[in-house]
Design a protein around this motif. Structure first.
Motif, PDB file in Angstrom:
ATOM      1  N   TYR A  42      23.397  20.342 -73.796  1.00 26.74           N
ATOM      2  CA  TYR A  42      22.130  19.819 -74.308  1.00 26.74           C
ATOM      3  C   TYR A  42      21.185  19.373 -73.187  1.00 26.74           C
ATOM      4  O   TYR A  42      20.017  19.737 -73.169  1.00 26.74           O
ATOM      5  CB  TYR A  42      22.392  18.663 -75.276  1.00 26.74           C
ATOM      6  N   ASP A  43      21.681  18.583 -72.240  1.00 25.79           N
ATOM      7  CA  ASP A  43      20.834  18.060 -71.161  1.00 25.79           C
ATOM      8  C   ASP A  43      20.345  19.147 -70.213  1.00 25.79           C
ATOM      9  O   ASP A  43      19.382  18.932 -69.467  1.00 25.79           O
ATOM     10  CB  ASP A  43      21.585  17.012 -70.341  1.00 25.79           C
ATOM     11  N   ALA A  44      21.012  20.288 -70.180  1.00 24.26           N
ATOM     12  CA  ALA A  44      20.652  21.356 -69.242  1.00 24.26           C
ATOM     13  C   ALA A  44      20.141  22.610 -69.935  1.00 24.26           C
ATOM     14  O   ALA A  44      19.984  23.649 -69.297  1.00 24.26           O
ATOM     15  CB  ALA A  44      21.862  21.700 -68.374  1.00 24.26           C
ATOM     16  N   TYR A 107      20.562  29.414 -63.280  1.00 18.75           N
ATOM     17  CA  TYR A 107      21.400  28.842 -64.328  1.00 18.75           C
ATOM     18  C   TYR A 107      22.855  29.050 -63.955  1.00 18.75           C
ATOM     19  O   TYR A 107      23.182  29.771 -63.027  1.00 18.75           O
ATOM     20  CB  TYR A 107      21.075  29.429 -65.712  1.00 18.75           C
ATOM     21  N   TRP A 108      23.735  28.365 -64.654  1.00 16.10           N
ATOM     22  CA  TRP A 108      25.171  28.447 -64.376  1.00 16.10           C
ATOM     23  C   TRP A 108      25.944  28.720 -65.652  1.00 16.10           C
ATOM     24  O   TRP A 108      25.464  28.455 -66.759  1.00 16.10           O
ATOM     25  CB  TRP A 108      25.685  27.174 -63.697  1.00 16.10           C
ATOM     26  N   VAL A 109      27.138  29.265 -65.454  1.00 18.18           N
ATOM     27  CA  VAL A 109      28.096  29.476 -66.539  1.00 18.18           C
ATOM     28  C   VAL A 109      29.394  28.832 -66.074  1.00 18.18           C
ATOM     29  O   VAL A 109      29.876  29.117 -64.981  1.00 18.18           O
ATOM     30  CB  VAL A 109      28.312  30.977 -66.833  1.00 18.18           C
ATOM     31  N   ALA A 110      29.934  27.940 -66.886  1.00 19.93           N
ATOM     32  CA  ALA A 110      31.159  27.228 -66.520  1.00 19.93           C
ATOM     33  C   ALA A 110      32.234  27.451 -67.574  1.00 19.93           C
ATOM     34  O   ALA A 110      31.945  27.513 -68.769  1.00 19.93           O
ATOM     35  CB  ALA A 110      30.892  25.731 -66.374  1.00 19.93           C
ATOM     36  N   TYR A 123      27.010  30.753 -60.556  1.00 16.10           N
ATOM     37  CA  TYR A 123      25.557  30.608 -60.621  1.00 16.10           C
ATOM     38  C   TYR A 123      24.901  31.983 -60.730  1.00 16.10           C
ATOM     39  O   TYR A 123      25.335  32.935 -60.090  1.00 16.10           O
ATOM     40  CB  TYR A 123      25.041  29.858 -59.388  1.00 16.10           C
ATOM     41  N   TYR A 124      23.823  32.039 -61.524  1.00 11.84           N
ATOM     42  CA  TYR A 124      23.099  33.275 -61.780  1.00 11.84           C
ATOM     43  C   TYR A 124      21.602  32.996 -61.729  1.00 11.84           C
ATOM     44  O   TYR A 124      21.168  31.843 -61.724  1.00 11.84           O
ATOM     45  CB  TYR A 124      23.465  33.842 -63.162  1.00 11.84           C
ATOM     46  N   THR A 125      20.818  34.067 -61.745  1.00 15.10           N
ATOM     47  CA  THR A 125      19.361  33.962 -61.782  1.00 15.10           C
ATOM     48  C   THR A 125      18.835  34.856 -62.896  1.00 15.10           C
ATOM     49  O   THR A 125      19.307  35.979 -63.079  1.00 15.10           O
ATOM     50  CB  THR A 125      18.752  34.417 -60.433  1.00 15.10           C
ATOM     51  N   ASP A 167      20.189  25.280 -63.758  1.00 14.52           N
ATOM     52  CA  ASP A 167      20.512  24.577 -62.517  1.00 14.52           C
ATOM     53  C   ASP A 167      19.342  23.643 -62.223  1.00 14.52           C
ATOM     54  O   ASP A 167      18.341  24.045 -61.643  1.00 14.52           O
ATOM     55  CB  ASP A 167      20.733  25.591 -61.390  1.00 14.52           C
ATOM     56  N   LEU A 168      19.464  22.387 -62.646  1.00 13.25           N
ATOM     57  CA  LEU A 168      18.367  21.419 -62.604  1.00 13.25           C
ATOM     58  C   LEU A 168      18.424  20.533 -61.364  1.00 13.25           C
ATOM     59  O   LEU A 168      19.506  20.220 -60.862  1.00 13.25           O
ATOM     60  CB  LEU A 168      18.418  20.525 -63.846  1.00 13.25           C
TER      61      LEU A 168
END
Length: 188
Positions: A42-44, A107-110, A123-125, A167-168
């Motif tokens: 939610y926050d990201a 952005y990221w995927v975890a 991490y991706y773009t 990725d903030l």
């Protein structure tokens, strides 16, 4: 017309044969359990980028982004690792301070355990491409292969989660956590 019908019938039979062969080549065993839940944090899930040395006003927005949907497809049988692919839908906005019709967002995927422990993070773009002078754009990105090793076949995919977020910076995260929001189409 009489010549076309037999040719069409042969084409359909040949098409069915190749479709059947293709279907039989897939692994038809049932998954050992449920796929991991997938979603955005939610926050990201949103990003608002302001122009340099500006206030947090609507007129100071450069670009905005939002993760609007995340879908997953997974496969695992026996004690094999769990393999998944995800599709992430993005919506983008271009504000008054924007300086280009193309803008990249990180952005990221975890992959996490259900208790929140991060097992892996990549991490991706994604590029927002605003055609002409359009203020809104969208994109879908596909991450082809996410592998989650399982200790044995008693561990189901539901013990894991796949999470996505922008990725903030610390300031962007604080902006989101403060509940501040600008709709991408606000003011139009």
């Amino acid at each position: 017309m009489r010549i076309i019908l037999p040719i069409l019938a042969l084409a359909l039979v040949a098409g069915c044969s190749s479709t059947k062969d293709l279907a039989e080549s897939f692994d038809s065993r049932q998954n050992a359990g449920a796929c991991p839940p997938v979603g955005s944090v939610y926050d990201a899930a949103r990003i608002v980028e302001f122009g340099d040395n500006t206030d947090e006003l609507y007129s100071d927005i450069r670009y905005t982004g939002e993760i609007t949907d995340v879908r997953s497809f997974c496969r695992y049988t026996g004690d094999n690792p769990l393999t998944a692919e995800i599709e992430v839908d993005f919506a983008f906005g271009k504000g008054d301070q924007a300086d280009s019709n193309v803008h990249d967002f990180g952005y990221w995927v975890a992959v996490t355990r259900r208790n929140g422990k991060v097992l892996a993070k990549e991490y991706y773009t994604v590029s927002a491409k605003f055609p002409g002078n359009a203020p809104l754009a969208g994109a879908t990105q596909k991450i082809d292969r996410i592998t989650i090793p399982r200790a044995d076949e008693t561990i189901a995919g539901s013990n894991f989660e796949i999470l996505v977020g922008f990725d903030l910076t610390e300031e962007e995260l604080a902006f989101n956590r403060a509940g501040k929001r600008f709709r991408m189409d606000a003011g139009s």
